[in-house]
Design an enzyme around this catalytic site. Structure first.
Site, PDB file in Angstrom:
ATOM      1  N   GLN A  96       0.809  -1.213   0.000  1.00 30.29           N
ATOM      2  CA  GLN A  96       0.000   0.000   0.000  1.00 30.29           C
ATOM      3  C   GLN A  96       0.844   1.265   0.000  1.00 30.29           C
ATOM      4  O   GLN A  96       2.041   1.236   0.262  1.00 30.29           O
ATOM      5  CB  GLN A  96      -0.911  -0.001   1.223  1.00 30.29           C
ATOM      6  CG  GLN A  96      -0.169  -0.057   2.553  1.00 30.29           C
ATOM      7  CD  GLN A  96      -1.106  -0.261   3.726  1.00 30.29           C
ATOM      8  OE1 GLN A  96      -1.388   0.666   4.467  1.00 30.29           O
ATOM      9  NE2 GLN A  96      -1.582  -1.492   3.907  1.00 30.29           N
ATOM     10  N   HIS A  98       0.142   5.737   1.062  1.00 25.99           N
ATOM     11  CA  HIS A  98      -0.749   6.707   1.683  1.00 25.99           C
ATOM     12  C   HIS A  98      -0.600   8.055   0.986  1.00 25.99           C
ATOM     13  O   HIS A  98       0.496   8.412   0.542  1.00 25.99           O
ATOM     14  CB  HIS A  98      -0.427   6.874   3.169  1.00 25.99           C
ATOM     15  CG  HIS A  98      -0.444   5.600   3.937  1.00 25.99           C
ATOM     16  ND1 HIS A  98      -1.508   4.728   3.920  1.00 25.99           N
ATOM     17  CD2 HIS A  98       0.489   5.031   4.754  1.00 25.99           C
ATOM     18  CE1 HIS A  98      -1.232   3.687   4.688  1.00 25.99           C
ATOM     19  NE2 HIS A  98      -0.027   3.845   5.195  1.00 25.99           N
ATOM     20  N   HIS A 255       4.792   0.209   0.714  1.00 19.54           N
ATOM     21  CA  HIS A 255       5.289  -0.583   1.830  1.00 19.54           C
ATOM     22  C   HIS A 255       4.316  -1.700   2.162  1.00 19.54           C
ATOM     23  O   HIS A 255       3.146  -1.678   1.753  1.00 19.54           O
ATOM     24  CB  HIS A 255       5.504   0.293   3.068  1.00 19.54           C
ATOM     25  CG  HIS A 255       4.262   0.945   3.575  1.00 19.54           C
ATOM     26  ND1 HIS A 255       3.738   2.098   3.015  1.00 19.54           N
ATOM     27  CD2 HIS A 255       3.401   0.607   4.587  1.00 19.54           C
ATOM     28  CE1 HIS A 255       2.645   2.447   3.663  1.00 19.54           C
ATOM     29  NE2 HIS A 255       2.411   1.555   4.617  1.00 19.54           N
ATOM     30  N   ARG A 274      -4.234   0.596  -2.089  1.00 21.73           N
ATOM     31  CA  ARG A 274      -3.614  -0.730  -2.108  1.00 21.73           C
ATOM     32  C   ARG A 274      -3.095  -1.093  -3.497  1.00 21.73           C
ATOM     33  O   ARG A 274      -3.691  -0.729  -4.504  1.00 21.73           O
ATOM     34  CB  ARG A 274      -4.605  -1.786  -1.623  1.00 21.73           C
ATOM     35  CG  ARG A 274      -5.038  -1.572  -0.176  1.00 21.73           C
ATOM     36  CD  ARG A 274      -6.107  -2.558   0.263  1.00 21.73           C
ATOM     37  NE  ARG A 274      -6.473  -2.312   1.661  1.00 21.73           N
ATOM     38  CZ  ARG A 274      -7.387  -1.436   2.046  1.00 21.73           C
ATOM     39  NH1 ARG A 274      -8.043  -0.726   1.125  1.00 21.73           N
ATOM     40  NH2 ARG A 274      -7.652  -1.250   3.325  1.00 21.73           N
TER      41      ARG A 274
END
Length: 385
Positions: A96, A98, A255, A274
């Site tokens: 994923q 962010h 990560h 994701r």
């Protein structure tokens, strides 16, 4: 200060033994993935000031400046700006990234405008906040963090001697670094799923046979057979943290966590894009907008300082530090101008008059003085104002 009663989240990837071992309780046989500390609406901690339990989020909402301090409210608004967790991975988490703050706000506003339900499976942005995070190992901890240099990724893939990987190897070697990584990830995530499942099966056979540096990917393919995220994961740096070492993950950094027990501290958000290793929704176009295709070494951290060991990060929503309290040592008086959560991970220290056991935590409102004593390990989560 307030002793916290915390919720344990039973996500499927959670370890069945790591958290019970830390807490000194019998395992239930079910996965126990995360223990949440703080005021996130998904599972706020509870406190009792003599009139029965209340949600910490409600206590803060009733008096933000009294609980968080005027400086914290002025900087971050009337809510606790971080989440604190103990994370126990018994199986890999999804690969994923962010968003940064601008991307999160724009994405959240767009989905709100389009009427996407907040709990929809295909919703990307659950809130308008970014989600920088860090993980600090309590045990040996395996993870993936940041892109490898494309040539290194090409060599790793070529070492498997799988014919269907050869076009990806050529792609990685034929373009400038950022373009190679972007094109490779795009190709993997948009490939025909039947053909990709066959490739992943061949990779599974190869990594199991070869072992060594391929062992982490054998773990991934065991849990996610046929998932293109297995190939995508080989673009990333493999990291093995030792207890006390940490890893910081900024916006756009791909990560995944594979195995281990750690303390996680992150901004108060639940926004995740994701890339694989999951049965959940993968929005490839949005992922490619958010991911940073910049190869480099993982951002590993070791604590610095004497009495208070600090894990330095480039953001202000949270600050993590550690106290190693030796038997017979002098008490430690903590700064008290910001709100803080104190977590015991070893020994039998005291926070003021409260005795703490491993896994127990307290919330300290801004302005309240606290003294640490006894012996053991305490992690301190707070903010920078």
């Amino acid at each position: 200060m307030d002793r916290l009663t915390n919720t344990i989240r039973p996500y499927a990837w959670g370890s069945t033994t790591a958290l019970p071992t830390l807490l000194g309780v019998e395992p239930t046989g079910e996965p126990q993935a995360e223990m949440w500390m703080g005021a996130h609406p998904g599972a706020p901690s509870r406190i009792d000031r003599g009139a029965g339990e209340r949600l910490l989020s409600d206590v803060i909402a009733a008096d933000p400046e009294g609980e968080l301090g005027a400086a914290t409210v002025a900087r971050f608004g009337p809510r606790l700006p971080f989440m604190f967790k103990i994370l126990a991975a018994g199986a890999p988490l999804s690969l994923q990234v962010h968003p940064d703050l601008h991307q999160a706000r724009a994405g959240f506003e767009d989905e709100e405008r389009r009427g996407v339900p907040i709990d929809a499976d295909h919703r990307n942005y659950k809130d308008p906040n970014h989600k920088p995070e860090m993980i600090c190992a309590l045990t040996a901890f395996d993870g993936l963090c940041g892109f490898r240099p494309p040539q290194e990724a090409a060599d790793l893939l070529a070492g498997l001697d799988v014919d269907s990987l050869k076009p990806y190897v050529d792609l990685l070697r034929a373009h400038p670094e950022e373009a190679a990584l972007r094109e490779m990830l795009t190709a993997v995530l948009t490939a025909d799923r039947v053909e990709m499942a066959h490739t992943v099966h061949e990779v599974a056979v190869a990594v199991t046979r070869i072992g060594g540096r391929y062992t982490p990917y054998a773990t991934l393919v065991h849990h996610f057979p046929g998932d293109p995220g297995v190939i995508a994961a080989m673009l990333l740096n493999h990291v093995r943290l030792q207890p006390g070492e940490a890893m910081f993950l900024g916006a756009g950094v791909p990560h995944a966590y594979i195995d281990g027990l750690g303390v996680e501290l992150l901004a108060n958000s639940d926004n995740v894009l994701r890339a694989g290793l999951t049965p959940k929704h993968v929005d490839v176009p949005e992922l490619l907008k958010i991911a940073k295709f910049e190869p480099g070494d993982p951002n590993l951290l070791r604590p610095e300082g004497d009495a208070e060991e600090v894990y330095e990060t480039p953001i202000d929503e949270f600050r993590l530090s550690r106290f190693l309290l030796a038997p017979g040592g002098a008490p430690r008086v903590l700064p008290h101008d910001t709100p803080q959560i104190l977590l015991c991970t070893a020994g039998s220290p005291r926070a003021g008059e409260l005795a703490l056991a491993p896994g127990e935590s307290v919330f300290v409102p801004a302005g309240e003085k606290v003294e640490l004593s006894g012996s053991g390990t305490i992690f301190r989560a707070t903010v920078v104002v």
